[in-house]
Design an enzyme around this catalytic site. Structure first.
Site, PDB file in Angstrom:
ATOM      1  N   TYR A  19     -30.360  39.677 -26.844  1.00 54.27           N
ATOM      2  CA  TYR A  19     -29.309  39.810 -27.858  1.00 54.27           C
ATOM      3  C   TYR A  19     -29.866  39.945 -29.270  1.00 54.27           C
ATOM      4  CZ  TYR A  19     -25.542  38.748 -24.590  1.00 54.27           C
ATOM      5  OH  TYR A  19     -24.633  38.801 -23.563  1.00 54.27           O
ATOM      6  N   LYS A  32     -35.958  32.193 -15.039  1.00 57.31           N
ATOM      7  CA  LYS A  32     -36.582  33.048 -14.022  1.00 57.31           C
ATOM      8  C   LYS A  32     -38.090  32.983 -14.246  1.00 57.31           C
ATOM      9  CE  LYS A  32     -36.186  36.234 -10.723  1.00 57.31           C
ATOM     10  NZ  LYS A  32     -35.640  35.973  -9.379  1.00 57.31           N
ATOM     11  N   ASP A  73     -31.062  33.539  -9.985  1.00 52.10           N
ATOM     12  CA  ASP A  73     -30.426  34.140  -8.801  1.00 52.10           C
ATOM     13  C   ASP A  73     -29.984  33.057  -7.821  1.00 52.10           C
ATOM     14  OD1 ASP A  73     -33.154  33.668  -8.566  1.00 52.10           O
ATOM     15  OD2 ASP A  73     -33.582  35.436  -7.350  1.00 52.10           O
ATOM     16  N   ASP A  83     -24.872  34.507 -20.308  1.00 55.74           N
ATOM     17  CA  ASP A  83     -23.742  35.428 -20.358  1.00 55.74           C
ATOM     18  C   ASP A  83     -23.272  35.745 -18.940  1.00 55.74           C
ATOM     19  OD1 ASP A  83     -21.902  37.351 -21.406  1.00 55.74           O
ATOM     20  OD2 ASP A  83     -23.304  38.905 -20.752  1.00 55.74           O
ATOM     21  N   ASP A 113     -19.657  34.154 -16.535  1.00 57.66           N
ATOM     22  CA  ASP A 113     -18.540  34.932 -15.975  1.00 57.66           C
ATOM     23  C   ASP A 113     -18.302  34.526 -14.525  1.00 57.66           C
ATOM     24  OD1 ASP A 113     -18.006  36.296 -18.315  1.00 57.66           O
ATOM     25  OD2 ASP A 113     -17.899  38.261 -17.335  1.00 57.66           O
TER      26      ASP A 113
END
Ligand code: IPM
Ligand code: MG
Length: 357
Positions: free
Chosen positions: A139, A193, A226, A250, A254
């Site tokens: 970002y 990650k 993941d 982000d 969701d």
């Protein structure tokens, strides 16, 4: 608290102004009960319609004025006739960066009566919080093109992580976990990650380990992003608080928003916790243009954001009162959380939350 709580209200686009009106209504009602003074200033001109008219996204003067508030209640940014990215980057992301809102706080809570797409999961199973870093990562806007528009084009978009940026977020998350004081046990899970992003997420991992020493009462854990998506669906009850990077935050919020019953209920806070910082609270749902002006959109997410605003501003009793009232309304009144199917109009839901405070 004796001084007046001043709140800037930016309704924004689509159904934003409608839901924000309900948030304001509920804050006014709870302020009466809890006996504190609150004042609202409207900044309705900051929206996609103005951009379509005269090309103004947000002015420097507006950015300067909004900075004078500790709290902004935001409806929605995004207009169907404006190409994607212009308003989102120009308003939402600009304000996050200008005010250095380095925490993005996203509680994930299945309210009573709300249907989760996860079969057999109950309100006690889905109740955790994601603390997303909000100023760095992909970002940051670092990147560019080489040979743009040619077959040899190269594009880069760099993920930027700083020690300061991750440490302040991680420490805030540890402190938040302590304050939340989950009766099931205080646990902070780092989601990253580290097996692939061996530089940037190694910095996060090392910082997380070092900070953990200062919060011995908080159990720590680590998930790859993941795997975290898998656990959200399979065992959401496992989580207490998650801390994560901007981009992954982000995406996973969701998914988290869906398991808590959808965008009608999910709220987010863009927080600058420093003294004098300007924070901004919003429903996660977007501007829902097709429902605009119909009085059918679900205002619960915005009322939820209003509760977070009060909580973060030190009005914790008022915030709790709103949360309890939301749960009464979702648990005993509303037929559904979907726009047009609630059994009530937008304004009626706001009234119901006020009545049950
Ligand atoms: C969010 C949104 C924003 C983001 C968009 C609108 C820029 O998806 O608040 O999660 O990516 O942060
Ligand atoms: Mg998002």
């Amino acid at each position: 608290m004796s001084e007046t709580l001043k709140i800037a209200v930016v309704g924004g686009d689509g159904t934003g102004p409608e839901v924000v009106a309900e948030g304001v209504k509920v804050i006014k009602a709870v302020a009466k009960i809890e006996k504190f003074d609150v004042a609202f200033d409207n900044y309705d001109e900051i929206c996609g319609n103005r951009y379509l008219k005269d090309g103004t996204i947000i002015t420097d003067a507006e950015v300067g004025k909004l900075r004078e508030y500790r709290s902004i209640l935001l409806g929605a940014i995004g207009h169907p006739d404006v190409p994607p990215g212009i308003l989102e980057r120009g308003i939402l992301l600009r304000l996050r960066f200008e005010y250095d809102q380095y925490i993005n706080l996203r509680p994930v809570k299945l309210f009573p009566g709300v249907e989760s797409p996860l079969r057999d999961k109950k309100p006690e199973d889905i109740d955790f919080v994601v603390v997303r870093e909000n100023t760095e990562d992909m970002y940051a806007g670092i990147g560019g093109w080489l040979k743009k528009g040619t077959p040899d084009e190269v594009a880069t978009q760099t993920a930027v992580y700083t020690r300061k940026g991750c440490e302040r977020c991680i420490r805030w998350a540890f402190e938040y976990t302590q304050r939340r004081n989950n009766p099931k046990g205080k646990m902070l899970t780092l989601v990253a990650k580290t097996n692939v992003l061996t530089y940037g997420h190694d910095l996060w991992w090392r910082t997380f380990q070092e900070c953990a020493q200062d919060y011995p009462d908080v159990k720590t854990d680590y998930n790859h992003v993941d795997a975290c998506c898998m656990w959200f669906v399979k065992n959401p009850e496992y989580y207490d608080v998650i801390v994560t990077t901007n981009m992954f935050g982000d995406i996973i919020t969701d998914l988290a928003g869906m398991i808590q019953g959808g965008m009608g209920v999910a709220a987010g806070g863009n927080i600058n916790p420093d003294a004098g910082g300007t924070s901004m609270y919003e429903p996660m749902g977007g501007s829902a243009p097709k429902y605009t002006g119909k009085n059918v959109i679900n205002p619960i997410a915005t009322i939820n954001a209003a509760s977070m605003l009060l909580d973060q501003s030190g009005y914790t009793k008022a915030a709790d009162r709103i949360m309890k009232s939301i749960m009464t309304v979702t648990g005993t009144k509303m037929k559904s959380q979907a726009a047009g199917k609630m059994g009530y109009s937008t304004t009626e839901i706001g009234d119901l939350v006020c009545e049950n405070l």
